[in-house]
Design a protein around this motif. Sequence first.
Motif, PDB file in Angstrom:
ATOM      1  N   ALA A  24       3.411  10.436  19.071  1.00  0.00           N
ATOM      2  CA  ALA A  24       2.034  10.346  18.370  1.00  0.00           C
ATOM      3  C   ALA A  24       2.223   9.890  16.998  1.00  0.00           C
ATOM      4  O   ALA A  24       3.009  10.385  16.963  1.00  0.00           O
ATOM      5  CB  ALA A  24       1.131  11.297  18.807  1.00  0.00           C
ATOM      6  N   VAL A  25       1.873   8.256  16.322  1.00  0.00           N
ATOM      7  CA  VAL A  25       2.083   8.088  15.294  1.00  0.00           C
ATOM      8  C   VAL A  25       0.293   7.991  14.608  1.00  0.00           C
ATOM      9  O   VAL A  25      -0.211   7.832  14.971  1.00  0.00           O
ATOM     10  CB  VAL A  25       2.615   6.559  15.351  1.00  0.00           C
ATOM     11  CG1 VAL A  25       4.023   6.478  15.933  1.00  0.00           C
ATOM     12  CG2 VAL A  25       1.497   5.776  16.121  1.00  0.00           C
ATOM     13  N   GLU A  26       1.427   7.437  13.319  1.00  0.00           N
ATOM     14  CA  GLU A  26      -0.142   8.275  12.822  1.00  0.00           C
ATOM     15  C   GLU A  26      -0.361   7.078  11.658  1.00  0.00           C
ATOM     16  O   GLU A  26       1.308   6.401  11.364  1.00  0.00           O
ATOM     17  CB  GLU A  26      -0.310   9.247  11.563  1.00  0.00           C
ATOM     18  CG  GLU A  26      -1.373   9.049  10.661  1.00  0.00           C
ATOM     19  CD  GLU A  26      -1.907   9.768   9.592  1.00  0.00           C
ATOM     20  OE1 GLU A  26      -2.161  10.743   9.180  1.00  0.00           O
ATOM     21  OE2 GLU A  26      -0.873  10.530   8.736  1.00  0.00           O
ATOM     22  N   LYS A  27      -0.874   5.499  11.885  1.00  0.00           N
ATOM     23  CA  LYS A  27      -0.751   4.357  11.238  1.00  0.00           C
ATOM     24  C   LYS A  27      -1.803   4.686   9.961  1.00  0.00           C
ATOM     25  O   LYS A  27      -3.026   5.258   9.288  1.00  0.00           O
ATOM     26  CB  LYS A  27      -0.984   3.685  12.085  1.00  0.00           C
ATOM     27  CG  LYS A  27      -0.973   2.652  13.340  1.00  0.00           C
ATOM     28  CD  LYS A  27      -0.815   2.200  14.061  1.00  0.00           C
ATOM     29  CE  LYS A  27       0.100   1.668  14.611  1.00  0.00           C
ATOM     30  NZ  LYS A  27      -0.477   0.182  15.429  1.00  0.00           N
ATOM     31  N   GLY A  28      -1.178   3.717   9.029  1.00  0.00           N
ATOM     32  CA  GLY A  28      -2.044   3.953   7.198  1.00  0.00           C
ATOM     33  C   GLY A  28      -1.104   2.663   6.233  1.00  0.00           C
ATOM     34  O   GLY A  28       0.281   2.150   6.643  1.00  0.00           O
ATOM     35  N   SER A  29      -1.797   3.061   5.106  1.00  0.00           N
ATOM     36  CA  SER A  29      -0.676   2.419   4.222  1.00  0.00           C
ATOM     37  C   SER A  29      -0.710   3.440   2.855  1.00  0.00           C
ATOM     38  O   SER A  29      -0.931   4.566   2.847  1.00  0.00           O
ATOM     39  CB  SER A  29      -1.319   1.263   4.060  1.00  0.00           C
ATOM     40  OG  SER A  29      -2.458   1.893   2.944  1.00  0.00           O
ATOM     41  N   VAL A  30      -0.518   2.859   1.937  1.00  0.00           N
ATOM     42  CA  VAL A  30      -0.850   4.075   0.778  1.00  0.00           C
ATOM     43  C   VAL A  30      -2.030   3.817   0.297  1.00  0.00           C
ATOM     44  O   VAL A  30      -2.082   5.119  -0.309  1.00  0.00           O
ATOM     45  CB  VAL A  30       0.396   2.748  -0.983  1.00  0.00           C
ATOM     46  CG1 VAL A  30       1.527   2.929  -0.205  1.00  0.00           C
ATOM     47  CG2 VAL A  30      -0.411   1.742  -0.358  1.00  0.00           C
TER      48      VAL A  30
END
Length: 77
Positions: A24-30
């Motif tokens: 399972a992955v968590e996507k995002g940015s700074v």
Amino acid sequence: MGIIDKNSVTLYCPSCGQSETLTAVEKGSVYGSSGWNDFNKSEHFIVVSEENGIAGPHVESAKCKKCNCDAIQEKTT
């Protein structure tokens, strides 16, 4: 947007020896997260998972599709 965290778990059937790793992955940015996705579809196991807030989803239970035995799980990351 990239992957900022991931959870992986390896499922193993003690009866027939089937093994599979789910992620399972968590996507995002700074700037922030867009949230976790659930574990990818399992080819060899029936998986019940539950969201665990900031820590991401975790596997509640898993049964082997081939022999209906309860799977053993090992968190890999």
